[in-house]
Design a protein around this motif. Structure first.
Motif, PDB file in Angstrom:
ATOM      1  N   GLU A   1      -2.248  -7.908  -3.611  1.00 56.57           N
ATOM      2  CA  GLU A   1      -2.317  -6.646  -3.855  1.00 56.57           C
ATOM      3  C   GLU A   1      -0.676  -6.234  -3.711  1.00 56.57           C
ATOM      4  O   GLU A   1      -0.345  -5.414  -4.186  1.00 56.57           O
ATOM      5  N   ILE A   2       0.688  -6.931  -3.791  1.00 52.44           N
ATOM      6  CA  ILE A   2       1.835  -6.678  -3.562  1.00 52.44           C
ATOM      7  C   ILE A   2       1.658  -6.265  -5.410  1.00 52.44           C
ATOM      8  O   ILE A   2       2.539  -5.721  -6.086  1.00 52.44           O
ATOM      9  N   LEU A   3       0.953  -6.712  -6.409  1.00 54.23           N
ATOM     10  CA  LEU A   3       1.194  -7.343  -7.955  1.00 54.23           C
ATOM     11  C   LEU A   3       0.547  -5.395  -8.355  1.00 54.23           C
ATOM     12  O   LEU A   3       0.832  -5.564  -9.708  1.00 54.23           O
ATOM     13  N   ASN A   4      -0.434  -5.872  -7.423  1.00 54.62           N
ATOM     14  CA  ASN A   4      -1.640  -4.563  -8.125  1.00 54.62           C
ATOM     15  C   ASN A   4      -0.802  -3.169  -7.922  1.00 54.62           C
ATOM     16  O   ASN A   4      -0.666  -2.720  -8.935  1.00 54.62           O
ATOM     17  N   SER A   5       0.268  -3.223  -6.863  1.00 57.00           N
ATOM     18  CA  SER A   5       1.070  -2.427  -6.681  1.00 57.00           C
ATOM     19  C   SER A   5       2.119  -2.000  -7.299  1.00 57.00           C
ATOM     20  O   SER A   5       2.157  -0.786  -8.263  1.00 57.00           O
TER      21      SER A   5
ATOM     22  N   VAL B   1      -7.542  -5.281 -12.583  1.00 58.64           N
ATOM     23  CA  VAL B   1      -8.080  -5.936 -13.122  1.00 58.64           C
ATOM     24  C   VAL B   1      -7.799  -7.439 -13.624  1.00 58.64           C
ATOM     25  O   VAL B   1      -8.045  -8.623 -13.120  1.00 58.64           O
ATOM     26  N   ILE B   2      -6.003  -6.919 -13.999  1.00 57.88           N
ATOM     27  CA  ILE B   2      -5.167  -7.818 -13.692  1.00 57.88           C
ATOM     28  C   ILE B   2      -5.306  -8.731 -12.524  1.00 57.88           C
ATOM     29  O   ILE B   2      -4.466 -10.250 -12.595  1.00 57.88           O
ATOM     30  N   SER B   3      -4.676  -8.176 -11.554  1.00 57.40           N
ATOM     31  CA  SER B   3      -3.861  -8.896 -10.236  1.00 57.40           C
ATOM     32  C   SER B   3      -5.444  -9.291  -9.899  1.00 57.40           C
ATOM     33  O   SER B   3      -5.470 -10.806  -8.887  1.00 57.40           O
ATOM     34  N   SER B   4      -6.856  -9.051 -10.272  1.00 54.23           N
ATOM     35  CA  SER B   4      -8.057  -9.967  -9.405  1.00 54.23           C
ATOM     36  C   SER B   4      -8.006 -10.700 -10.376  1.00 54.23           C
ATOM     37  O   SER B   4      -8.495 -12.406  -9.640  1.00 54.23           O
ATOM     38  N   LEU B   5      -7.521 -10.811 -11.604  1.00 56.90           N
ATOM     39  CA  LEU B   5      -7.899 -12.022 -12.505  1.00 56.90           C
ATOM     40  C   LEU B   5      -7.163 -13.181 -11.835  1.00 56.90           C
ATOM     41  O   LEU B   5      -7.519 -14.372 -11.924  1.00 56.90           O
ATOM     42  N   LEU B   6      -5.566 -12.754 -11.951  1.00 57.14           N
ATOM     43  CA  LEU B   6      -4.856 -13.637 -11.380  1.00 57.14           C
ATOM     44  C   LEU B   6      -4.443 -13.931  -9.853  1.00 57.14           C
ATOM     45  O   LEU B   6      -4.528 -15.174 -10.156  1.00 57.14           O
TER      46      LEU B   6
ATOM     47  N   THR C   1       0.687  -1.091  -0.035  1.00 60.07           N
ATOM     48  CA  THR C   1      -0.115  -0.324  -0.255  1.00 60.07           C
ATOM     49  C   THR C   1       0.843   1.514   0.086  1.00 60.07           C
ATOM     50  O   THR C   1      -0.256   2.268  -0.579  1.00 60.07           O
ATOM     51  N   GLY C   2       2.142   1.841   0.609  1.00 59.04           N
ATOM     52  CA  GLY C   2       2.856   2.275   0.599  1.00 59.04           C
ATOM     53  C   GLY C   2       3.593   2.669  -0.998  1.00 59.04           C
ATOM     54  O   GLY C   2       3.961   3.672  -1.317  1.00 59.04           O
TER      55      GLY C   2
END
Length: 359
Positions: A94-98, A63-68, A41-42
């Protein structure tokens, strides 16, 4: 710079608290691993794109992180004993989304400099602490059920509940994308009451429809969702998912009545509702989990969301003078028609998979 420092500090505090006060090794692992998402998050640079009103990168990352995340759950989660793997999947999502958003940030070639301006920090804290605290409480409210389940019951109950909760999280993604699209327009229209009123009507229509359709369809096909995603061993997650669909619909309503308060600078009002919801959620979990286990936790979540809804309804009416009831009634009529259609087709012994495709 400040976000990163605060996130690292919070993670250190979390580790100290967990190692000092929690003896259950499964709960310790859950808290420490999932706590890594605090650090991500930081590094989350959504603030940069929101300031420039460029919401596409935020949506792409989400979208990408949620699908994966969903694919990983389908591939690696086979039964309730895989809860440790589930924790890693959630955290890595969460880390991938960031990371994805940070790559978009670097593409813009910004001047990166690690520095802190004390005067700016003071002003930002004064203006944004209600919103920051609200975001923290929302995250806490979403995860407190699983944490308390782990402390009071066992990892199996956590696994069943987590399976349903993850789908609820995915089902909230459209609301986040819609809100990001409308947010800047709401902020700009704050001084133009007529424009803001029309904007909020359009916003409410979209969220009412999305919330109702997603929650009804997910309720009707909860058995298929759980079986396809997690397998037959997670059949106890089916009633949990059905209960949490009510929570999902209430959550969409709360986004209709709560998010506009943030857009016009009424973060403290929004914070009041969230604090009440978290406190009731904790209290309800303490009462219901020992009696009903994961089902009790699901009901506690619904009770919490219902209280937030009642408070936000009052606050929205006070600040905007409108509750968009005609749009809500139309959506409810659409929902009733959808429910009748689904159950008529099911009664006619039409395959649920075929019904889903047809609808």
């Amino acid at each position: 710079s400040l976000r990163l420092i605060i996130s690292l500090l919070l993670y250190v505090i979390l580790i100290i608290f967990v190692l000092t006060y929690i003896n259950n090794n499964s709960v310790r692992l859950f808290a420490i691993v999932y706590g890594l998402s605090i650090i991500s998050t930081g590094l989350y640079t959504n603030w940069f794109f929101r300031a420039k009103e460029k919401f596409l990168p935020i949506s792409i990352g989400l979208v990408i992180s949620s699908l994966l995340n969903l694919i990983s759950v389908f591939l690696f989660i086979n039964n309730s004993n895989d809860s440790n793997i589930a924790i890693w999947i959630i955290t890595l999502k969460e880390i991938l989304n960031s990371i994805i958003l940070f790559i978009f940030y670097l593409i813009k070639k910004p001047t990166i400099r690690f520095s802190i301006n004390v005067n700016i920090v003071k002003r930002l804290i004064k203006q944004s602490y209600p919103l920051a605290f609200s975001a923290f409480l929302l995250l806490m409210n979403f995860n407190i059920d699983q944490l308390m389940l782990g402390i009071i019951t066992n990892s199996t109950e956590v696994g069943y509940y987590s399976a349903s909760a993850k789908f609820v999280f995915l089902a909230f993604i459209p609301s986040s994308i819609i809100y990001q699209t409308f947010f800047s327009q709401m902020s700009k229209a704050n001084s133009e009451k007529d424009d803001l009123k029309q904007l909020l009507k359009n916003y409410s229509k979209i969220l009412f429809a999305f919330g109702l359709i997603i929650s009804i369809m997910s309720y009707a096909f909860s058995k298929e969702i759980i079986k396809i995603t997690y397998g037959i061993n997670y059949q106890y997650s089916i009633p949990l998912l059905k209960i949490l669909m009510l929570n999902l619909f209430l959550g969409y309503l709360n986004r209709v009545y709560g998010n506009p308060l943030i857009a016009i600078g009424k973060q403290s009002h929004f914070l009041t509702a969230i604090i009440a919801g978290v406190l009731v959620n904790i209290f309800a979990n303490l009462i219901l989990i020992p009696k009903l286990y994961a089902v009790g936790s699901a009901y506690a979540s619904v009770i919490s969301e219902l209280l937030v809804f009642i408070i936000l309804l009052f606050l929205h009416k006070k600040n905007f003078g409108e509750l968009y009831l005609s749009s809500l009634v139309k959506s409810l009529v659409l929902g009733i028609i959808l429910i009748i259609t689904v159950y008529v087709l099911q009664f006619s012994e039409v395959s649920n998979s075929l019904i889903f495709i047809l609808l």
